[in-house]
Design an enzyme around this catalytic site. Structure first.
Site, PDB file in Angstrom:
ATOM      1  N   ASP A  69     -28.109  77.752   1.878  1.00  0.00           N
ATOM      2  CA  ASP A  69     -26.702  77.517   1.582  1.00  0.00           C
ATOM      3  C   ASP A  69     -26.628  77.312   0.087  1.00  0.00           C
ATOM      4  O   ASP A  69     -27.396  76.543  -0.485  1.00  0.00           O
ATOM      5  CB  ASP A  69     -26.164  76.295   2.332  1.00  0.00           C
ATOM      6  CG  ASP A  69     -24.640  76.322   2.374  1.00  0.00           C
ATOM      7  OD1 ASP A  69     -24.084  77.317   2.885  1.00  0.00           O
ATOM      8  OD2 ASP A  69     -24.000  75.384   1.874  1.00  0.00           O
ATOM      9  N   TYR A 152     -20.839  85.837  -7.292  1.00  0.00           N
ATOM     10  CA  TYR A 152     -20.265  85.461  -8.589  1.00  0.00           C
ATOM     11  C   TYR A 152     -21.124  85.920  -9.770  1.00  0.00           C
ATOM     12  O   TYR A 152     -20.840  85.552 -10.910  1.00  0.00           O
ATOM     13  CB  TYR A 152     -20.104  83.929  -8.651  1.00  0.00           C
ATOM     14  CG  TYR A 152     -19.108  83.366  -7.648  1.00  0.00           C
ATOM     15  CD1 TYR A 152     -17.768  83.220  -7.984  1.00  0.00           C
ATOM     16  CD2 TYR A 152     -19.518  82.957  -6.376  1.00  0.00           C
ATOM     17  CE1 TYR A 152     -16.856  82.686  -7.076  1.00  0.00           C
ATOM     18  CE2 TYR A 152     -18.620  82.428  -5.464  1.00  0.00           C
ATOM     19  CZ  TYR A 152     -17.290  82.294  -5.817  1.00  0.00           C
ATOM     20  OH  TYR A 152     -16.385  81.778  -4.918  1.00  0.00           O
ATOM     21  N   HIS A 178     -31.422  80.307  -9.079  1.00  0.00           N
ATOM     22  CA  HIS A 178     -31.449  79.140  -8.200  1.00  0.00           C
ATOM     23  C   HIS A 178     -32.266  79.440  -6.930  1.00  0.00           C
ATOM     24  O   HIS A 178     -33.065  78.649  -6.485  1.00  0.00           O
ATOM     25  CB  HIS A 178     -30.006  78.756  -7.838  1.00  0.00           C
ATOM     26  CG  HIS A 178     -29.147  79.933  -7.468  1.00  0.00           C
ATOM     27  ND1 HIS A 178     -29.019  81.035  -8.284  1.00  0.00           N
ATOM     28  CD2 HIS A 178     -28.442  80.221  -6.352  1.00  0.00           C
ATOM     29  CE1 HIS A 178     -28.245  81.925  -7.689  1.00  0.00           C
ATOM     30  NE2 HIS A 178     -27.887  81.468  -6.521  1.00  0.00           N
TER      31      HIS A 178
HETATM   32  P1  ITT Z   1     -24.781  83.225   4.879  1.00  0.00           P
HETATM   33  O1  ITT Z   1     -24.131  81.886   5.193  1.00  0.00           O
HETATM   34  O2  ITT Z   1     -24.725  84.190   6.019  1.00  0.00           O
HETATM   35  O3  ITT Z   1     -26.147  83.066   4.311  1.00  0.00           O
HETATM   36  P2  ITT Z   1     -22.763  83.309   2.797  1.00  0.00           P
HETATM   37  O4  ITT Z   1     -22.335  84.391   1.837  1.00  0.00           O
HETATM   38  O5  ITT Z   1     -21.678  82.690   3.649  1.00  0.00           O
HETATM   39  O6  ITT Z   1     -23.922  83.919   3.700  1.00  0.00           O
HETATM   40  P3  ITT Z   1     -23.121  80.741   1.509  1.00  0.00           P
HETATM   41  O7  ITT Z   1     -22.357  80.029   2.583  1.00  0.00           O
HETATM   42  O8  ITT Z   1     -24.377  80.123   1.004  1.00  0.00           O
HETATM   43  O9  ITT Z   1     -23.524  82.207   1.981  1.00  0.00           O
HETATM   44  O10 ITT Z   1     -22.103  80.988   0.339  1.00  0.00           O
HETATM   45  C1  ITT Z   1     -22.518  81.131  -0.949  1.00  0.00           C
HETATM   46  C2  ITT Z   1     -21.407  81.683  -1.823  1.00  0.00           C
HETATM   47  O11 ITT Z   1     -21.915  81.692  -3.145  1.00  0.00           O
HETATM   48  C3  ITT Z   1     -21.018  83.116  -1.480  1.00  0.00           C
HETATM   49  O12 ITT Z   1     -19.691  83.373  -1.913  1.00  0.00           O
HETATM   50  C4  ITT Z   1     -22.007  83.917  -2.315  1.00  0.00           C
HETATM   51  O13 ITT Z   1     -21.501  85.201  -2.663  1.00  0.00           O
HETATM   52  C5  ITT Z   1     -22.164  83.023  -3.543  1.00  0.00           C
HETATM   53  N1  ITT Z   1     -23.564  83.114  -4.008  1.00  0.00           N
HETATM   54  C6  ITT Z   1     -24.674  82.609  -3.411  1.00  0.00           C
HETATM   55  N2  ITT Z   1     -25.775  82.955  -4.087  1.00  0.00           N
HETATM   56  C7  ITT Z   1     -25.363  83.693  -5.119  1.00  0.00           C
HETATM   57  C8  ITT Z   1     -26.031  84.363  -6.155  1.00  0.00           C
HETATM   58  O14 ITT Z   1     -27.359  84.376  -6.231  1.00  0.00           O
HETATM   59  N3  ITT Z   1     -25.295  85.011  -7.047  1.00  0.00           N
HETATM   60  C9  ITT Z   1     -23.956  85.041  -6.965  1.00  0.00           C
HETATM   61  N4  ITT Z   1     -23.243  84.467  -6.007  1.00  0.00           N
HETATM   62  C10 ITT Z   1     -23.942  83.790  -5.082  1.00  0.00           C
END
Ligand code: ITT
Length: 197
Positions: A69, A152, A178
């Protein structure tokens, strides 16, 4: 050891597949098992949500599962969107990062500091659970740049590299993101689990 990569996000998947390369672990995806399980992210923290996703998919698959997450914390927005990053706006990644740029309109460069945070969780069939965390510091750009990565990345500027994460090659992003930082310790945990399985 078989390990389910418990995410529906294709960007994350590609990164985890590269970050865990070389381990004695066979990575499976939810669709390899015909799983369409959606997990409501109801936790109050990244850790709670990562564990929720890993536990749910592990139980559905009957396999150990790894989830992450993650979110983007913008200082000028008091840490928002944070754990709500995926739900900041409905629609595409582009809609979300453009909404973020809009929210920061007029905010000077010195006040646009931000960080990506990744909480990774692995849940084993015997109930053991492990979490690791990684952070990547940067600044929110004023205009998007770059075509690589996801989410992002086009608006996340890394001052040391003088470009956005979307201008990095996948290999470069996997050196300092990260997720890469959360993966360092997670690799060691998974290798120990694989050896003892
Ligand atoms: P899962 O829960 O299925 O893993 P998700 O996209 O819903 O997928 P998250 O709840 O962790 O994942 O949401 C993370 C948000 O932050 C989501 O909008 C991603 O696009 C963004 N994000 C996460 N890691 C990122 C990265 O390495 N670079 C850019 N944006 C990222």
């Amino acid at each position: 050891m078989k390990l389910l990569l418990a995410t529906h996000n294709h960007g994350k998947r590609r990164e985890w597949q590269a970050l865990l390369a070389g381990l004695d672990v066979e990575l499976l995806l939810p669709e390899d098992l015909g799983l369409e399980t959606e997990v409501a992210e109801t936790g109050a923290t990244y850790q709670a949500n990562a564990l929720l996703k890993a536990r749910t998919l592990s139980a559905a698959a009957g396999l150990p599962a790894l989830a992450d997450d993650s979110g983007l914390e913008v200082d000028a927005l008091d840490g928002a969107p944070g754990i709500r990053s995926a739900r900041y706006r409905l629609g595409s990644d582009e809609i979300r990062y453009r909404a973020l740029l809009q929210a920061l309109q007029g905010v000077p460069a010195s006040e646009r500091t931000a960080r990506f945070r990744c909480l990774a969780a692995v849940v084993c069939l015997d109930g053991r659970e492990f979490t690791t965390e990684g952070v990547c510091e940067g600044v929110i750009a004023t205009t998007p740049a770059g075509e690589e990565g996801f989410g992002y990345d086009p608006v996340f500027y890394v001052p040391e590299a003088e470009c956005t994460l979307a201008e990095f090659t996948p290999e470069q992003k996997n050196q300092l993101s990260h997720r890469a930082r959360a993966a360092q310790e997670m690799r060691e945990i998974l290798q120990r689990l694989a050896v003892s399985s």
